[in-house]
Design an enzyme around this catalytic site. Structure first.
Site, short mmCIF file in Angstrom:
data_model
loop_
_atom_site.label_atom_id
_atom_site.label_comp_id
_atom_site.label_asym_id
_atom_site.label_seq_id
_atom_site.Cartn_x
_atom_site.Cartn_y
_atom_site.Cartn_z
N SER A 63 2.01 -5.51 -2.72
CA SER A 63 1.05 -6.12 -1.79
C SER A 63 1.12 -7.62 -1.94
O SER A 63 1.40 -8.13 -3.04
CB SER A 63 -0.37 -5.65 -2.11
OG SER A 63 -1.30 -6.43 -1.37
N TYR A 98 -6.62 -3.73 -8.47
CA TYR A 98 -5.54 -3.52 -7.49
C TYR A 98 -4.46 -4.61 -7.63
O TYR A 98 -3.27 -4.32 -7.62
CB TYR A 98 -6.16 -3.54 -6.10
CG TYR A 98 -5.25 -3.26 -4.94
CD1 TYR A 98 -4.84 -1.96 -4.64
CD2 TYR A 98 -4.82 -4.28 -4.10
CE1 TYR A 98 -4.02 -1.70 -3.55
CE2 TYR A 98 -4.01 -4.03 -3.01
CZ TYR A 98 -3.61 -2.74 -2.73
OH TYR A 98 -2.80 -2.48 -1.64
P1 NAP Z 1 -3.82 4.95 3.19
O1 NAP Z 1 -3.82 4.97 4.68
O2 NAP Z 1 -5.11 5.07 2.46
O3 NAP Z 1 -2.82 6.08 2.69
C1 NAP Z 1 -2.60 6.27 1.31
C2 NAP Z 1 -1.67 7.43 1.11
O4 NAP Z 1 -1.47 7.60 -0.30
C3 NAP Z 1 -2.23 8.73 1.64
O5 NAP Z 1 -1.21 9.52 2.16
C4 NAP Z 1 -2.82 9.37 0.39
O6 NAP Z 1 -2.89 10.77 0.47
C5 NAP Z 1 -1.79 8.95 -0.66
N1 NAP Z 1 -2.31 9.05 -2.01
C6 NAP Z 1 -3.41 8.46 -2.54
N2 NAP Z 1 -3.55 8.80 -3.82
C7 NAP Z 1 -2.52 9.62 -4.12
C8 NAP Z 1 -2.12 10.30 -5.30
N3 NAP Z 1 -2.81 10.21 -6.42
N4 NAP Z 1 -0.98 11.04 -5.25
C9 NAP Z 1 -0.29 11.16 -4.10
N5 NAP Z 1 -0.62 10.55 -2.96
C10 NAP Z 1 -1.73 9.78 -2.97
O7 NAP Z 1 -3.18 3.62 2.64
P2 NAP Z 1 -2.06 2.64 3.29
O8 NAP Z 1 -2.78 1.47 3.81
O9 NAP Z 1 -1.12 3.40 4.15
O10 NAP Z 1 -1.34 2.17 1.94
C11 NAP Z 1 -0.05 2.62 1.55
C12 NAP Z 1 0.48 1.69 0.47
O11 NAP Z 1 0.55 0.36 0.99
C13 NAP Z 1 -0.44 1.60 -0.76
O12 NAP Z 1 0.34 1.50 -1.92
C14 NAP Z 1 -1.20 0.32 -0.53
O13 NAP Z 1 -1.66 -0.23 -1.74
C15 NAP Z 1 -0.14 -0.52 0.14
N6 NAP Z 1 -0.67 -1.64 0.90
C16 NAP Z 1 -1.52 -1.44 1.95
C17 NAP Z 1 -2.02 -2.55 2.64
C18 NAP Z 1 -2.95 -2.42 3.81
O14 NAP Z 1 -3.46 -3.46 4.28
N7 NAP Z 1 -3.21 -1.23 4.33
C19 NAP Z 1 -1.63 -3.84 2.25
C20 NAP Z 1 -0.77 -3.99 1.17
C21 NAP Z 1 -0.30 -2.89 0.50
P3 NAP Z 1 -4.28 11.49 0.15
O15 NAP Z 1 -5.31 10.88 1.03
O16 NAP Z 1 -4.03 12.92 0.38
O17 NAP Z 1 -4.56 11.20 -1.29
#
Ligand code: NAP
Length: 254
Positions: free
Chosen positions: A149, A162
């Site tokens: 991130s 985080y």
């Molecule tokens: P999201 O929509 O909340 O999706 C998160 C995904 O991770 C879901 O499929 C969730 O499945 C899965 N997950 C969570 N805990 C888990 C576990 N213990 N084991 C296996 N799967 C798990 O989040 P996102 O925004 O797409 O984020 C994806 C990645 O991008 C993350 O690493 C996040 O930190 C990073 N990121 C996001 C942003 C942003 O602005 N959105 C910015 C920078 C980085 P379940 O719900 O079934 O657990």
């Protein structure tokens, strides 16, 4: 087992958000996609979300299989990797995407919130990478892509857990890149900025407005904006890149 000619791509946390977009973007007739997900709080909802990812991959002309597995649990990661190997016989691309937030100012952060975020966002990629690097080393090829991130580089108020996890993930990326370069494995990180997913939907409108104001390109990113860069890192075009962090943040960091 007959030799598997398809490219095998594994995405952790593929049931929603960026992970789902990666599955869909990388879908093709000659790619087998596997993903996992884990949400004990709403298992029914997550099964439906996983089914939607599979539908979208199939719509794009590919195949996908979802598994219930917690990236922070060594035995579950091991079983997940075994299931993929049994089904596909190899792993070409592994994307450590699964992540969570438990935001709060340092002064009020509970040790349980620290542990939950570090477990899933940093220990998870460590466990997965350790198992998968062994397989890829045997193949003498592989791509590992870590979802970091922009805040892992810049810091962010209210996200000490985080930010520490994402900064750690960048360090892990560079170290594994060095350790496995001679085995034909590249390891890179993507650092998204402010992306429109469930993770950011929960933020108050005022916070969102402030964040968008800090983005030179003037908008939130889409999950597809990030997925395209992951697909690039997994492609032949990125074969001479390792240990890098690619920022996909609309210019938040430059
Ligand atoms: P999201 O929509 O909340 O999706 C998160 C995904 O991770 C879901 O499929 C969730 O499945 C899965 N997950 C969570 N805990 C888990 C576990 N213990 N084991 C296996 N799967 C798990 O989040 P996102 O925004 O797409 O984020 C994806 C990645 O991008 C993350 O690493 C996040 O930190 C990073 N990121 C996001 C942003 C942003 O602005 N959105 C910015 C920078 C980085 P379940 O719900 O079934 O657990």
């Amino acid at each position: 087992m007959t030799e598997n000619k398809a490219r095998v791509v594994v995405v952790t946390g593929g049931s929603r958000g960026i992970g789902r977009a990666i599955c869909q973007t990388m879908a093709s007739a000659d790619t087998q996609i596997f993903f996992n997900y884990f949400s004990p709080a709403d298992r029914e909802g997550e099964e439906a979300a996983a089914a939607e990812t599979i539908k979208q991959v199939e719509h794009a002309g590919g195949t996908a299989t979802g598994f219930w597995a917690n990236v922070a649990d060594q035995a579950e990661v091991s079983a997940f990797v075994d299931q993929v190997m049994e089904a596909a016989g190899r792993i070409d691309v592994w994307v450590n995407n699964a992540g969570i937030t438990r935001d709060g100012l340092l002064a009020r952060m509970k040790a349980s919130e620290w542990d939950a975020v570090l477990d899933i966002n940093l220990k998870g990629p460590f466990l997965c990478t350790q198992m998968v690097a062994r397989i890829m080393a045997g193949q003498r090829s592989g791509r590992i892509i870590n979802m970091a991130s922009v805040v892992g580089v810049m810091g962010n108020i209210g996200q000490s857990n985080y930010v520490a996890a994402k900064a750690g993930l960048i360090g892990l990326t560079k170290t594994v890149a060095r350790e496995y370069a001679a085995r034909g494995i590249t390891v890179n990180a993507v650092a998204p900025g402010f992306i429109d997913t469930d993770m950011t939907k929960v933020l108050p409108e005022k916070v969102k407005e402030k964040m968008i104001a800090s983005v030179p390109l003037g908008r939130m990113g889409s999950p597809e904006d990030v997925a395209g860069v992951v697909a690039f890192l997994a492609s032949d075009a990125a074969g001479y890149m390792t240990g890098q962090v690619l920022h996909v943040s609309g210019g938040m960091y430059m």
